[in-house]
Design a protein around this motif. Structure first.
Motif, PDB file in Angstrom:
ATOM      1  N   ALA A   1       0.799  -1.211  -0.057  1.00 56.61           N
ATOM      2  CA  ALA A   1      -0.098   0.108  -0.137  1.00 56.61           C
ATOM      3  C   ALA A   1       0.764   1.214   0.009  1.00 56.61           C
ATOM      4  O   ALA A   1       0.376   2.227  -0.688  1.00 56.61           O
ATOM      5  N   GLU A   2       2.038   1.177   0.518  1.00 59.33           N
ATOM      6  CA  GLU A   2       3.091   2.258   0.551  1.00 59.33           C
ATOM      7  C   GLU A   2       3.917   2.512  -0.576  1.00 59.33           C
ATOM      8  O   GLU A   2       4.305   3.586  -0.727  1.00 59.33           O
ATOM      9  N   GLN A   3       3.735   1.567  -1.177  1.00 60.72           N
ATOM     10  CA  GLN A   3       4.831   1.637  -2.543  1.00 60.72           C
ATOM     11  C   GLN A   3       4.200   2.309  -3.612  1.00 60.72           C
ATOM     12  O   GLN A   3       2.834   2.559  -3.861  1.00 60.72           O
ATOM     13  N   PRO A   4       4.843   2.645  -4.819  1.00 60.37           N
ATOM     14  CA  PRO A   4       4.535   3.382  -5.990  1.00 60.37           C
ATOM     15  C   PRO A   4       3.585   2.601  -6.701  1.00 60.37           C
ATOM     16  O   PRO A   4       3.811   1.236  -6.696  1.00 60.37           O
ATOM     17  N   ALA A   5       2.784   2.981  -7.768  1.00 60.23           N
ATOM     18  CA  ALA A   5       1.878   2.017  -8.513  1.00 60.23           C
ATOM     19  C   ALA A   5       2.643   0.984  -9.260  1.00 60.23           C
ATOM     20  O   ALA A   5       2.129  -0.226  -9.212  1.00 60.23           O
ATOM     21  N   ASN A   6       3.737   1.029  -9.897  1.00 62.20           N
ATOM     22  CA  ASN A   6       4.348  -0.025 -10.342  1.00 62.20           C
ATOM     23  C   ASN A   6       4.955  -1.091  -9.747  1.00 62.20           C
ATOM     24  O   ASN A   6       5.304  -2.012 -10.031  1.00 62.20           O
ATOM     25  N   LYS A   7       5.134  -0.738  -8.658  1.00 59.26           N
ATOM     26  CA  LYS A   7       5.648  -1.489  -7.484  1.00 59.26           C
ATOM     27  C   LYS A   7       4.942  -2.493  -6.513  1.00 59.26           C
ATOM     28  O   LYS A   7       5.067  -3.363  -5.794  1.00 59.26           O
ATOM     29  N   ARG A   8       3.519  -2.271  -6.978  1.00 61.17           N
ATOM     30  CA  ARG A   8       2.315  -2.903  -6.274  1.00 61.17           C
ATOM     31  C   ARG A   8       1.934  -3.969  -7.149  1.00 61.17           C
ATOM     32  O   ARG A   8       0.971  -4.629  -6.365  1.00 61.17           O
ATOM     33  N   VAL A   9       2.291  -4.396  -8.206  1.00 61.74           N
ATOM     34  CA  VAL A   9       1.982  -5.346  -8.875  1.00 61.74           C
ATOM     35  C   VAL A   9       2.445  -6.729  -8.577  1.00 61.74           C
ATOM     36  O   VAL A   9       3.390  -7.009  -8.203  1.00 61.74           O
ATOM     37  N   ILE A  10       1.498  -7.575  -8.419  1.00 67.25           N
ATOM     38  CA  ILE A  10       1.731  -9.120  -8.078  1.00 67.25           C
ATOM     39  C   ILE A  10       1.240  -9.873  -9.045  1.00 67.25           C
ATOM     40  O   ILE A  10       0.001  -9.697  -9.710  1.00 67.25           O
ATOM     41  N   MET A  11       2.185 -10.726  -9.769  1.00 70.21           N
ATOM     42  CA  MET A  11       1.605 -11.612 -10.778  1.00 70.21           C
ATOM     43  C   MET A  11       0.898 -12.724 -10.236  1.00 70.21           C
ATOM     44  O   MET A  11       1.304 -13.192  -9.145  1.00 70.21           O
ATOM     45  N   PHE A  12      -0.062 -13.199 -11.031  1.00 67.36           N
ATOM     46  CA  PHE A  12      -1.126 -14.223 -10.535  1.00 67.36           C
ATOM     47  C   PHE A  12      -1.257 -15.282 -11.759  1.00 67.36           C
ATOM     48  O   PHE A  12      -1.765 -15.090 -12.791  1.00 67.36           O
ATOM     49  N   GLU A  13      -0.620 -16.377 -11.486  1.00 68.56           N
ATOM     50  CA  GLU A  13      -0.700 -17.412 -12.498  1.00 68.56           C
ATOM     51  C   GLU A  13      -1.503 -18.452 -11.689  1.00 68.56           C
ATOM     52  O   GLU A  13      -1.529 -18.819 -10.675  1.00 68.56           O
ATOM     53  N   SER A  14      -2.516 -19.252 -12.573  1.00 69.24           N
ATOM     54  CA  SER A  14      -3.102 -20.276 -12.149  1.00 69.24           C
ATOM     55  C   SER A  14      -3.340 -21.398 -13.057  1.00 69.24           C
ATOM     56  O   SER A  14      -3.341 -21.231 -14.288  1.00 69.24           O
ATOM     57  N   THR A  15      -3.409 -22.496 -12.521  1.00 70.10           N
ATOM     58  CA  THR A  15      -3.642 -23.581 -13.552  1.00 70.10           C
ATOM     59  C   THR A  15      -5.214 -24.027 -13.861  1.00 70.10           C
ATOM     60  O   THR A  15      -5.867 -23.367 -13.128  1.00 70.10           O
ATOM     61  N   SER A  16      -5.509 -24.616 -15.013  1.00 72.37           N
ATOM     62  CA  SER A  16      -6.826 -24.586 -15.278  1.00 72.37           C
ATOM     63  C   SER A  16      -7.637 -25.434 -14.558  1.00 72.37           C
ATOM     64  O   SER A  16      -8.965 -25.227 -14.467  1.00 72.37           O
ATOM     65  N   ASN A  17      -7.076 -26.188 -13.737  1.00 72.78           N
ATOM     66  CA  ASN A  17      -8.233 -27.212 -12.539  1.00 72.78           C
ATOM     67  C   ASN A  17      -8.363 -26.183 -11.216  1.00 72.78           C
ATOM     68  O   ASN A  17      -8.791 -26.791 -10.208  1.00 72.78           O
ATOM     69  N   ALA A  18      -7.795 -24.865 -11.153  1.00 74.52           N
ATOM     70  CA  ALA A  18      -7.972 -24.162 -10.192  1.00 74.52           C
ATOM     71  C   ALA A  18      -9.424 -23.568  -9.961  1.00 74.52           C
ATOM     72  O   ALA A  18     -10.179 -23.121 -11.161  1.00 74.52           O
ATOM     73  N   SER A  19     -10.246 -24.014  -8.821  1.00 72.46           N
ATOM     74  CA  SER A  19     -11.492 -23.231  -8.667  1.00 72.46           C
ATOM     75  C   SER A  19     -11.589 -21.838  -8.319  1.00 72.46           C
ATOM     76  O   SER A  19     -10.849 -21.201  -7.932  1.00 72.46           O
ATOM     77  N   TYR A  20     -12.957 -21.336  -8.586  1.00 73.11           N
ATOM     78  CA  TYR A  20     -13.147 -20.126  -8.451  1.00 73.11           C
ATOM     79  C   TYR A  20     -13.044 -19.673  -6.570  1.00 73.11           C
ATOM     80  O   TYR A  20     -12.487 -18.410  -6.346  1.00 73.11           O
ATOM     81  N   GLN A  21     -13.062 -20.559  -5.861  1.00 81.10           N
ATOM     82  CA  GLN A  21     -12.985 -20.425  -4.392  1.00 81.10           C
ATOM     83  C   GLN A  21     -11.599 -20.107  -4.151  1.00 81.10           C
ATOM     84  O   GLN A  21     -11.373 -19.093  -3.214  1.00 81.10           O
ATOM     85  N   ALA A  22     -10.627 -21.015  -4.543  1.00 83.69           N
ATOM     86  CA  ALA A  22      -9.203 -20.820  -4.283  1.00 83.69           C
ATOM     87  C   ALA A  22      -8.775 -19.487  -4.912  1.00 83.69           C
ATOM     88  O   ALA A  22      -7.950 -18.933  -4.506  1.00 83.69           O
ATOM     89  N   TYR A  23      -9.271 -19.399  -6.151  1.00 83.27           N
ATOM     90  CA  TYR A  23      -8.816 -18.045  -6.964  1.00 83.27           C
ATOM     91  C   TYR A  23      -9.057 -16.614  -5.987  1.00 83.27           C
ATOM     92  O   TYR A  23      -8.565 -15.976  -5.870  1.00 83.27           O
TER      93      TYR A  23
END
Lengths: 120, 138
Positions: free
Chosen positions: B95-117
Motif C-alpha cells: 500500500a505504501e509503494q508506488p503504483a508500478n511496485k504494487r503489481v503481483i503476478m498471479f498465475e493459475s492452472t486450469s483446474n483451479a476453482s473460483y473459491q481458491a482463486y
C-alpha cells in the motif's frame, strides 16, 4: 395519507427490483477478507453453477458480450468510482469458465467487485 | 328500520366509489414490503486488473509471483497457506509503494476453482496489491 402510502409502496417496489439476480443458482466463495461494499456499481455480471453468464440479469453467450456490454455501460463514466462492476460466480466453477469473464470486465475498463461471503 | 335501509340504498346509488379503505390496503402493502425487502449490503473484494502490454522477462523476474496449482498456493515457488501468503504480502508493504511496485503476478492452472482463486485475489487486493494475470503462451 393514502398518497404518501402509495409513494412508499412504489419506493419499495423499485428497491426490491434491484436485487433481481439474487435468485441465480450459485454458491458464493467465502473469505475472511471481504468487506461491505459501499460503492454503487455500473453493471452486474454473474455466472451461475451451470456456467451461464448474465449481464444485469440478462443471459449472454460469451465473455466477449460482457466486454462489449460493460464497455457500453462505462462510456459515460468520468471517475473511477463509477467503474465498479459487481461480479458473482459459483465457487466450484473452473478457471476456464470465469477467467475470460474477469478479463473481459478488465478489458472494458471495469473495476471488479467480486462478491463473496464472510468466512467466520 | 325501513327508513334507514332506504337511506342506505339511496347512498349507494350515487355512483361514488368507496375509497375509505384504500389507505388501509396501502399500509398493509407497505408492511408487506417492509418485511419482504432486505436492504442488502453485499460483501466483496475490489480487484482492479490492469490491462496493458506484455511485460519483458526482466520485469517479470523482479515482480512477486503467486501461483495457484489446483488448491495449492505458491509464493515465489514456495508452497504457502493462505495465512502465510497474507503475512508475506503484508511484509511487502504494498500500500505504501508506488503504483508500478504494487503489481503481483498471479498465475493459475486450469483446474483451479473460483473459491481458491477468490482467496488469492482477496489476499492480494486487501494487502494493497494490483493483480496482473499471467496468461499462457498460445
Amino acid at each position: 395519507m393514502g398518497d404518501i402510502a402509495f409513494l412508499l409502496i412504489i419506493f419499495f417496489l423499485l428497491l426490491s427490483d434491484s436485487s433481481k439476480d439474487k435468485k441465480l443458482p450459485l454458491t458464493l466463495p467465502s473469505s475472511t477478507q471481504v468487506k461491505k461494499n459501499e460503492t454503487p456499481v455500473a453493471a452486474r455480471v454473474a455466472i451461475d453453477s451451470a456456467g451461464v453468464i448474465y449481464l444485469d440479469g440478462h443471459r449472454v453467450d460469451t465473455a466477449k458480450d460482457i466486454e462489449w456490454g460493460v464497455r457500453a455501460l462505462l462510456t459515460r463514466t468520468v471517475a473511477d468510482e463509477q467503474r465498479h462492476v459487481q461480479f458473482k460466480c459459483d465457487a466450484a466453477l473452473p478457471k476456464e469458465t470465469f477467467e475470460p469473464v474477469l478479463k473481459a470486465i478488465a478489458e472494458a475498463g471495469g473495476i471488479i467487485e467480486a462478491i463473496g461471503e464472510k468466512l467466520q | 328500520m325501513l327508513k334507514h335501509r332506504r337511506k342506505q340504498e339511496k347512498k349507494h346509488r350515487t355512483g361514488e366509489i368507496p375509497v375509505g379503505s384504500f389507505s388501509d390496503i396501502a399500509f398493509l402493502l407497505i408492511i408487506y414490503f417492509l418485511v419482504a425487502t432486505t436492504l442488502i449490503k453485499v460483501k466483496s473484494i475490489t480487484a482492479d486488473l490492469p490491462t496493458g502490454e506484455k511485460q519483458t522477462q526482466a520485469q517479470i523476474d523482479k515482480t512477486p509471483v503467486v501461483n495457484l496449482r489446483g488448491a495449492d498456493i505458491y509464493f515465489s515457488d514456495k508452497k504457502v497457506t493462505i495465512e502465510n501468503l497474507n503475512e508475506r504480502l503484508a511484509a511487502l508493504n504494498l500500500a505504501e509503494q508506488p503504483a508500478n511496485k504494487r503489481v503481483i503476478m498471479f498465475e493459475s492452472t486450469s483446474n483451479a476453482s473460483y473459491q481458491a482463486y477468490f482467496h488469492v485475489l482477496a489476499a492480494i487486493s486487501s494487502n494493497g496489491g494490483v493483480v496482473a494475470l499471467v496468461e499462457e503462451e498460445k
